[in-house]
Design an enzyme around this catalytic site. Structure first.
Site, PDB file in Angstrom:
ATOM      1  CB  SER A 222      -3.677   6.597  -0.214  1.00 35.07           C
ATOM      2  OG  SER A 222      -4.344   5.845   0.782  1.00 35.07           O
TER       3      SER A 222
ATOM      4  CG  HIS B 194      -6.030   2.442  -1.752  1.00 39.97           C
ATOM      5  ND1 HIS B 194      -5.335   1.453  -1.084  1.00 39.97           N
ATOM      6  CD2 HIS B 194      -5.738   3.605  -1.101  1.00 39.97           C
ATOM      7  CE1 HIS B 194      -4.663   1.991  -0.071  1.00 39.97           C
ATOM      8  NE2 HIS B 194      -4.900   3.289  -0.061  1.00 39.97           N
TER       9      HIS B 194
END
Length: 265
Positions: A40, A246
């Site tokens: 990711s 993230h």
């Protein structure tokens, strides 16, 4: 590290502490091949925009592979990154994109093997001691077993693409040491524990890259003072539930893409 602006199809990259290149005469009509592998952090989760054709892989046009390829049009990009990918997933689903003519490979992987999501969940919902235990266990794995697992993967990449330059991009520390996290705040003990896991992942990945004779880019200094919950975050906090811890768009552009371009642009 010297920059590479054009790579001929016949380039051979040797690794002996520093990189050297030996190139056949370049053909104006030939693009060099760039293959992006990873999880990711490579696919661009948290950037805010995703290519629908990628489905659950959540590949963003703002991920660092797309931004670097846009700045270096002499390369043709194959982006096979995918959210949630582990080392096994890279082998099973992504390595087939490589070939003997691949010139450049980037990869970020290992966080899911170290149970990043589960550790985050534990630190958000459990006690300080539980969080520390979880991060300590996964930090031990990252500095030990993960090193051999990653080195084996990097060697497999080299075997498939023996003339490619291989760059491994690591993970940053996710949390600022100061500031308040919205939704669920995290105290200093938990922040230190979670950032300690990021350090272990960086150190383990560096050791694996050294073992396999590929390049490693440490992202921790690049993201310094830009962790989640700080004053200028390049990392998503809990207000973005689908991309907690993230990078955000700034993190991919000012962090990953800028570091990659400055290193090998």
């Amino acid at each position: 590290m010297r920059k590479l602006k054009t790579v001929a199809v016949g380039a051979v990259l040797a690794f002996a502490g520093i990189a050297g290149t030996a190139s056949a005469p370049a053909q104006a009509s030939t693009q060099a091949e760039y293959v992006a592998l990873g999880d990711s952090y490579a696919s661009g989760v948290g950037a805010g925009t995703y290519d629908s054709a990628g489905g659950d892989c959540k590949r963003s046009p703002l991920n660092y592979p797309h931004q670097w390829a846009a700045a270096n049009p002499e390369y043709s990009l194959k982006d096979v990154t995918c959210s949630g990918a582990t080392i096994a997933d890279i082998r099973n689903n992504q390595l087939s994109a490589l070939s003997s003519t691949t010139n450049f490979v980037t990869i970020t992987v290992g966080g899911n093997d170290a149970q990043f999501s589960s550790v985050v969940q534990a630190c958000l919902t459990q006690s300080d001691s539980y969080c520390k235990t979880a991060t300590d266990w996964m930090s031990y794995y990252a500095r030990n077993q993960l090193v051999d697992e990653l080195a084996g993967l990097y060697k497999d990449i080299k075997a498939r693409s023996p003339k490619a330059l291989i760059l491994v991009l690591g993970y940053p520390q996710t949390l600022s040491s100061t500031g308040t996290c919205p939704v669920i705040d995290l105290d200093a003990t938990k922040r230190t524990a979670m950032n300690g896991l990021a350090d272990a992942l960086a150190e383990g990945t560096r050791a694996a890259a050294t073992k396999a004779s590929v390049y490693f880019l440490d992202m921790r200094s690049t993201f310094k003072d830009h962790g989640a919950c700080g004053s200028d975050p390049w990392i998503n906090d809990l207000t973005n539930a689908s991309a907690v811890f993230h990078p955000n768009a700034a993190g991919y552009t000012k962090g990953y893409a800028a570091k990659l371009e400055a290193t090998w642009g």
